[in-house]
Write a protein that holds these residues in place. Structure first.
Motif, mmCIF file in Angstrom:
data_model
loop_
_atom_site.group_PDB
_atom_site.id
_atom_site.type_symbol
_atom_site.label_atom_id
_atom_site.label_comp_id
_atom_site.label_asym_id
_atom_site.label_seq_id
_atom_site.Cartn_x
_atom_site.Cartn_y
_atom_site.Cartn_z
ATOM 1 N N ALA A 59 1.797 6.566 -7.110
ATOM 2 C CA ALA A 59 0.654 7.373 -7.389
ATOM 3 C C ALA A 59 1.024 8.761 -7.250
ATOM 4 O O ALA A 59 0.590 9.431 -8.051
ATOM 5 C CB ALA A 59 -0.549 6.920 -6.434
ATOM 6 N N THR A 60 1.801 9.170 -6.164
ATOM 7 C CA THR A 60 2.060 10.381 -5.939
ATOM 8 C C THR A 60 2.870 11.125 -7.441
ATOM 9 O O THR A 60 2.937 12.070 -7.962
ATOM 10 C CB THR A 60 2.923 10.784 -4.828
ATOM 11 N N GLU A 61 3.846 10.022 -7.728
ATOM 12 C CA GLU A 61 4.617 10.218 -8.912
ATOM 13 C C GLU A 61 4.189 10.141 -10.140
ATOM 14 O O GLU A 61 4.740 10.823 -11.263
ATOM 15 C CB GLU A 61 6.207 9.772 -8.812
ATOM 16 N N ALA A 62 3.133 9.634 -10.312
ATOM 17 C CA ALA A 62 2.556 9.111 -11.574
ATOM 18 C C ALA A 62 1.979 9.951 -12.370
ATOM 19 O O ALA A 62 1.373 11.211 -11.646
ATOM 20 C CB ALA A 62 1.642 7.871 -11.378
ATOM 21 N N ARG A 63 1.924 10.018 -13.877
ATOM 22 C CA ARG A 63 1.281 11.092 -14.450
ATOM 23 C C ARG A 63 0.119 10.544 -15.254
ATOM 24 O O ARG A 63 0.644 9.617 -15.986
ATOM 25 C CB ARG A 63 2.335 11.752 -15.435
ATOM 26 N N ALA A 64 -0.827 11.236 -15.248
ATOM 27 C CA ALA A 64 -2.141 10.687 -15.910
ATOM 28 C C ALA A 64 -2.161 10.608 -17.315
ATOM 29 O O ALA A 64 -2.627 9.737 -17.743
ATOM 30 C CB ALA A 64 -3.177 11.721 -15.508
ATOM 31 N N ASP A 65 -1.217 11.278 -18.085
ATOM 32 C CA ASP A 65 -0.894 11.156 -19.186
ATOM 33 C C ASP A 65 -0.087 9.980 -19.840
ATOM 34 O O ASP A 65 0.102 9.704 -20.866
ATOM 35 C CB ASP A 65 -0.210 12.631 -19.944
ATOM 36 N N LEU B 129 1.017 -1.143 0.012
ATOM 37 C CA LEU B 129 -0.071 0.026 -0.120
ATOM 38 C C LEU B 129 0.933 1.145 0.081
ATOM 39 O O LEU B 129 0.694 2.220 -0.717
ATOM 40 C CB LEU B 129 -0.931 -0.160 1.117
ATOM 41 N N ARG B 130 1.778 1.255 0.885
ATOM 42 C CA ARG B 130 2.593 2.433 0.828
ATOM 43 C C ARG B 130 3.630 2.808 -0.395
ATOM 44 O O ARG B 130 3.814 3.908 -0.787
ATOM 45 C CB ARG B 130 3.534 2.397 2.072
ATOM 46 N N GLN B 131 4.028 1.659 -1.037
ATOM 47 C CA GLN B 131 4.858 1.718 -2.190
ATOM 48 C C GLN B 131 3.798 2.359 -3.219
ATOM 49 O O GLN B 131 4.231 3.193 -3.941
ATOM 50 C CB GLN B 131 5.305 0.322 -2.453
ATOM 51 N N PHE B 132 2.589 1.881 -3.457
ATOM 52 C CA PHE B 132 1.650 2.357 -4.499
ATOM 53 C C PHE B 132 1.384 3.667 -4.093
ATOM 54 O O PHE B 132 1.204 4.521 -5.189
ATOM 55 C CB PHE B 132 0.463 1.570 -4.429
ATOM 56 N N SER C 79 -2.260 6.742 2.864
ATOM 57 C CA SER C 79 -1.771 5.990 1.729
ATOM 58 C C SER C 79 -2.906 6.028 0.717
ATOM 59 O O SER C 79 -2.325 5.950 -0.520
ATOM 60 C CB SER C 79 -1.151 4.746 2.118
ATOM 61 N N ILE C 80 -4.087 6.016 1.037
ATOM 62 C CA ILE C 80 -5.176 5.815 -0.062
ATOM 63 C C ILE C 80 -5.369 7.076 -0.736
ATOM 64 O O ILE C 80 -5.740 7.294 -1.878
ATOM 65 C CB ILE C 80 -6.513 5.172 0.550
ATOM 66 N N ARG C 81 -5.188 8.316 -0.159
ATOM 67 C CA ARG C 81 -5.384 9.707 -0.654
ATOM 68 C C ARG C 81 -4.752 9.803 -2.017
ATOM 69 O O ARG C 81 -5.427 10.022 -3.015
ATOM 70 C CB ARG C 81 -4.976 10.792 0.016
ATOM 71 N N PRO C 82 -3.304 9.494 -2.271
ATOM 72 C CA PRO C 82 -2.934 9.683 -3.547
ATOM 73 C C PRO C 82 -3.452 8.534 -4.646
ATOM 74 O O PRO C 82 -3.415 8.848 -5.822
ATOM 75 C CB PRO C 82 -1.309 9.555 -3.329
ATOM 76 N N PHE D 279 -4.042 1.384 16.830
ATOM 77 C CA PHE D 279 -4.814 0.909 15.474
ATOM 78 C C PHE D 279 -5.342 2.357 14.886
ATOM 79 O O PHE D 279 -5.435 2.097 13.519
ATOM 80 C CB PHE D 279 -6.180 0.354 15.833
ATOM 81 N N ARG D 280 -5.581 3.350 15.678
ATOM 82 C CA ARG D 280 -6.053 4.708 14.901
ATOM 83 C C ARG D 280 -4.858 4.987 14.152
ATOM 84 O O ARG D 280 -5.094 5.741 13.100
ATOM 85 C CB ARG D 280 -6.296 5.275 16.033
ATOM 86 N N ARG D 281 -3.746 4.850 14.865
ATOM 87 C CA ARG D 281 -2.511 5.565 13.922
ATOM 88 C C ARG D 281 -2.262 4.552 12.449
ATOM 89 O O ARG D 281 -1.945 5.156 11.539
ATOM 90 C CB ARG D 281 -1.353 5.470 14.713
ATOM 91 N N CYS D 282 -2.249 3.403 12.672
ATOM 92 C CA CYS D 282 -2.264 2.408 11.474
ATOM 93 C C CYS D 282 -3.405 2.862 10.665
ATOM 94 O O CYS D 282 -3.202 3.155 9.257
ATOM 95 C CB CYS D 282 -2.602 1.005 11.941
ATOM 96 N N ALA D 283 -4.513 3.129 11.015
ATOM 97 C CA ALA D 283 -5.771 3.448 10.125
ATOM 98 C C ALA D 283 -5.358 4.784 9.556
ATOM 99 O O ALA D 283 -5.973 5.170 8.226
ATOM 100 C CB ALA D 283 -7.215 3.629 10.920
#
Length: 184
Positions: A113-119, A106-109, A172-175, A162-166
């Motif tokens: 995702a942060t570096e990816a370009r939509a084009d 998840l963290r890798q993706f 990580s899901i935002r990007p 658990f809250r910190r993990c969440a």
């Protein structure tokens, strides 16, 4: 056919079900299914009570959730597989080698995702386009230290752990969400 994001951890009791519930809320406007499984899960067990508290904060009712052991068909049916650790990523790709190009921690993706370009996205569904753009971004990133990719397991910890993990899962899901929105 709706694309699926599959979250994988070890027992499917903490990280992957929390990720499933968080992602389902965050990705709710997209034509996606979200599921989870565990590399060493015992089918039918309940989610950890602290993970239930986290999942309930998404607005969903996690009472019916039951763990499931990862099977090859779960992997081959998913358009994107996101694991909690590098060890689980390796287990997934060993179980279903054809999923190598769409299996990440998840963290890798999130970094990709942060570096990816939509084009750079290939045509296809929004999720598949996002995965292709992230794969292309791999070549532009320096390798990360091994522990940077792993999501720490909160098992044995406090509700705050658990809250910190969440919170890390949500960060990580935002990007990923942003990339799906722009790539599709």
């Amino acid at each position: 056919m709706i694309d699926e994001v599959l979250f994988v951890c070890q027992a499917n009791m903490c990280r992957s079900p929390m990720a499933e519930f968080i992602a389902r809320r965050m990705l709710s406007g997209l034509p996606l299914a979200v599921a989870s499984a565990g590399t060493d899960a015992i089918d039918g067990a309940a989610m950890h009570p602290y993970a239930v508290e986290v999942a309930a904060r998404t607005g969903a009712d996690p009472a019916a959730f039951r763990t499931r052991r990862l099977r090859p068909e779960h992997l081959t049916g998913a358009a994107l597989v996101l694991t909690a650790t590098r060890r689980q990523r390796s287990a997934c790709t060993a179980m279903a080698p054809a999923t190598l190009a769409r299996t990440f921690t998840l963290r890798q993706f999130a970094r990709l995702a942060t570096e990816a370009r939509a084009d750079e996205a290939e045509a296809g569904t929004p999720l598949r386009a996002a995965v292709s753009a992230a794969v292309r971004a791999r070549g532009r990133l320096q390798p990360a230290a091994p522990d940077v990719d792993d999501l720490r397991d909160p098992i044995g910890g406090s509700p705050a752990d658990f809250r910190r993990c969440a919170e890390e899962i949500e960060r990580s899901i935002r990007p990923v969400l942003a990339l799906i929105a722009t790539a599709g």
